[in-house]
Each structure stands twice: as structure tokens, then as C-alpha cells.
Scaffold this active site. Structure first.
Site, PDB file in Angstrom:
ATOM      1  N   ASP A  44       0.821  -1.209   0.000  1.00 50.26           N
ATOM      2  CA  ASP A  44       0.000   0.000   0.000  1.00 50.26           C
ATOM      3  C   ASP A  44       0.859   1.265   0.000  1.00 50.26           C
ATOM      4  OD1 ASP A  44      -2.613  -1.038  -0.089  1.00 50.26           O
ATOM      5  OD2 ASP A  44      -2.541  -1.534   2.037  1.00 50.26           O
ATOM      6  N   GLY A  45       1.958   1.242   0.729  1.00 45.24           N
ATOM      7  CA  GLY A  45       2.830   2.413   0.764  1.00 45.24           C
ATOM      8  C   GLY A  45       3.398   2.737  -0.600  1.00 45.24           C
ATOM      9  N   ASN A 114      -4.377   9.591   1.487  1.00 43.53           N
ATOM     10  CA  ASN A 114      -4.943   8.933   2.670  1.00 43.53           C
ATOM     11  C   ASN A 114      -5.405   9.929   3.722  1.00 43.53           C
ATOM     12  OD1 ASN A 114      -4.884   6.297   1.876  1.00 43.53           O
ATOM     13  ND2 ASN A 114      -3.223   5.665   3.233  1.00 43.53           N
ATOM     14  N   ASP A 144      -2.636  13.785  21.544  1.00 41.82           N
ATOM     15  CA  ASP A 144      -1.394  13.451  20.845  1.00 41.82           C
ATOM     16  C   ASP A 144      -1.413  13.999  19.431  1.00 41.82           C
ATOM     17  OD1 ASP A 144      -0.301  12.180  22.990  1.00 41.82           O
ATOM     18  OD2 ASP A 144      -0.523  10.145  22.219  1.00 41.82           O
ATOM     19  N   TYR A 157      -4.520   4.829   8.954  1.00 36.56           N
ATOM     20  CA  TYR A 157      -4.218   5.404  10.266  1.00 36.56           C
ATOM     21  C   TYR A 157      -5.501   5.783  11.009  1.00 36.56           C
ATOM     22  CZ  TYR A 157      -1.506   8.322  13.573  1.00 36.56           C
ATOM     23  OH  TYR A 157      -0.936   8.865  14.678  1.00 36.56           O
ATOM     24  N   ASN A 158      -6.481   6.297  10.277  1.00 34.06           N
ATOM     25  CA  ASN A 158      -7.749   6.692  10.881  1.00 34.06           C
ATOM     26  C   ASN A 158      -8.403   5.540  11.644  1.00 34.06           C
ATOM     27  OD1 ASN A 158     -10.349   8.386  11.024  1.00 34.06           O
ATOM     28  ND2 ASN A 158     -11.026   6.604   9.854  1.00 34.06           N
TER      29      ASN A 158
END
Length: 255
Positions: A44-45, A114, A144, A157-158
Site C-alpha cells: 500500500d505504501g 490517505n 497526541d 491510520y484513521n
């Protein structure tokens, strides 16, 4: 849709590079600017990296998984690629545009497929004021960090920050706190894709914050603005039986 010429590109891993060599021998290879389609081999990256690198070409991109998760990718197979490309469905993605102002007075711009995230740089929690379309909606979030994501990025990440999964075509984006301390019970918001978001960093010298658009990081920001940019269209191809909409739907029923 028929694709006569293919540009293959691969991540810097042995699995991806070996696949690149075999596929080029089988189907040929042309430069990206002359190709009908770009085939990305990796995870994916690397798929995100490929979309960023070739964004200006507006070429459809078809990913095959030579990495780990492969959420944005199709299954890898060397045979029948031309037939798969002809039958593939196209999903249009629209990036988020980030404008970041630093404490040194610099203004930087970046795009995110993203998410755009604000992250504390030191041991102290960040303090962030959040405005939607110029109106302050959250005077002070102690956390954070916080992030804004697209539908395509909602399972990245979400999701790990306990944000909502967004269906493709829903025309919304998610605003999600990262380890919120105050207000402790605030879980974020789902917003129209048409809104403009502003994040003002409170006590930035004492509590420095960085802003990250996918993999572009800006340190010591004091204000970050985010909006969807519909002038940029990213066409991504998926096999009909394993398309992105189905993956996002299925993700909502997994443990």
C-alpha cells in the site's frame, strides 16, 4: 477498456523486483508518460508513492500486491493481466490539499491521498483549536494529535485511531482525534467533503506539532488548513470481484 501499453513500476523489495522482471518480459515495458496504464508492484505504501509520483499524468493505476496488507491493491498473478485490465473497474480518488504555516513564517503545500495528520513532537500533549469553514468548533483539543482522512484512507491510520470507516462515494471525510485527553469523550466528526478545516496550534513553542500529508512532513507548524481538491482526479483500477468499495464495506464487518 483496452490498455495497449503498460508501464510497470516496483518497490525496492526482492519480491516486487522479481515480479517486475517477469512481467516486463511477458508484456513489454514503456515509459509512464507513453503508457495507457501504470501497474504498481508492491504494498500500500508503494501504491501511494506511485499515485503521488504520477499524479500529473492522470493515468489509471492498477496495483498488484507484492507487499503485506495490500488494501489498495489487487491480487498478484502473472497470467491474464491484459484481460484483467480490460475488465477492471475504475474508482476516482480525490486528494486532500494541505497548507501548513510554520513558526518560522514558511508556508508549505502538500497533497494527501490517505490523510493529513497533526502530531505532537515532544513529550507534552498538543493543544489544537479546530475551525470548520471559519467557525471555531472546538476551542481546545488536548491530544497526541488529530487527523483528517479521505474515504480511501479511512481504513488506514484513521481506523487505528478508532475513527469511522467511510464508504466510497459518500462525499465525506473523517476528523479523528489521536489519544484525546480533553475533551476526553470527543470521538471526532464526519464532515462534508466541501468544508475547509483549520487547525491552530496553541502554545506552539512549548508544545510543538508537526503536520504530515501522507509522507510529506512539516515540522513546527502553527496553522494547518485542509480541504479536498476535486481539480485533481486519481483513477485507480480494481478487479470487479475485489474492488475498493467492497473492501471498505467488508472491513466494517471484521473483528
Amino acid at each position: 477498456m483496452a490498455f495497449g501499453s503498460i508501464c510497470f513500476t516496483a518497490a525496492a523489495t526482492s519480491a516486487a523486483e522479481e515480479a517486475l522482471e517477469r512481467l516486463c518480459q511477458r508484456y513489454g515495458q514503456v515509459p509512464a508518460d507513453r503508457a495507457d496504464v501504470i501497474v504498481a508492484l508492491g504494498g500500500d505504501g508503494f501504491m501511494l508513492e506511485t499515485m503521488h509520483r504520477h499524479m500529473a499524468l492522470k493515468k489509471p493505476i492498477y496495483g498488484m500486491n507484492r507487499g503485506t496488507v495490500g488494501f489498495l491493491l489487487n491480487a498478484y498473478a502473472e497470467h491474464g493481466l491484459e484481460e484483467r485490465l480490460a475488465k477492471a473497474t475504475c474508482v476516482q480518488l480525490f486528494p486532500l490539499a494541505m497548507t501548513a504555516l510554520t513558526s518560522q513564517g514558511d508556508t508549505l503545500h502538500a497533497l494527501a491521498i490517505n490523510e493529513v495528520s497533526m502530531l505532537r513532537q515532544t513529550r507534552q500533549a498538543a493543544k489544537i483549536r479546530i475551525s470548520v469553514d471559519g467557525k471555531v468548533r472546538l476551542p481546545e483539543l488536548i491530544c497526541d494529535g488529530a487527523l483528517v482522512c479521505t474515504s480511501a484512507g479511512s481504513t488506514a491510520y484513521n481506523l487505528s485511531a478508532h475513527g469511522p470507516i467511510l464508504p466510497m462515494g459518500s462525499n465525506v471525510m473523517a476528523l479523528t482525534p489521536i489519544s484525546a485527553f480533553r475533551p476526553r469523550r470527543w470521538r471526532g466528526a464526519v464532515l462534508s467533503h466541501q468544508v475547509s478545516l483549520d487547525f491552530d496550534i496553541i502554545e506552539g513553542e512549548k508544545r510543538p506539532v508537526s503536520a504530515v500529508a501522507d509522507y510529506t512532513e512539516v515540522r513546527d507548524v502553527i496553522r494547518v488548513s485542509v480541504r479536498e481538491d476535486r481539480s485533481i482526479v486519481l483513477p485507480v483500477l480494481f478487479d470487479p470481484e475485489h474492488n475498493l468499495e467492497e473492501r471498505i464495506l467488508s472491513e466494517q464487518f471484521t473483528g
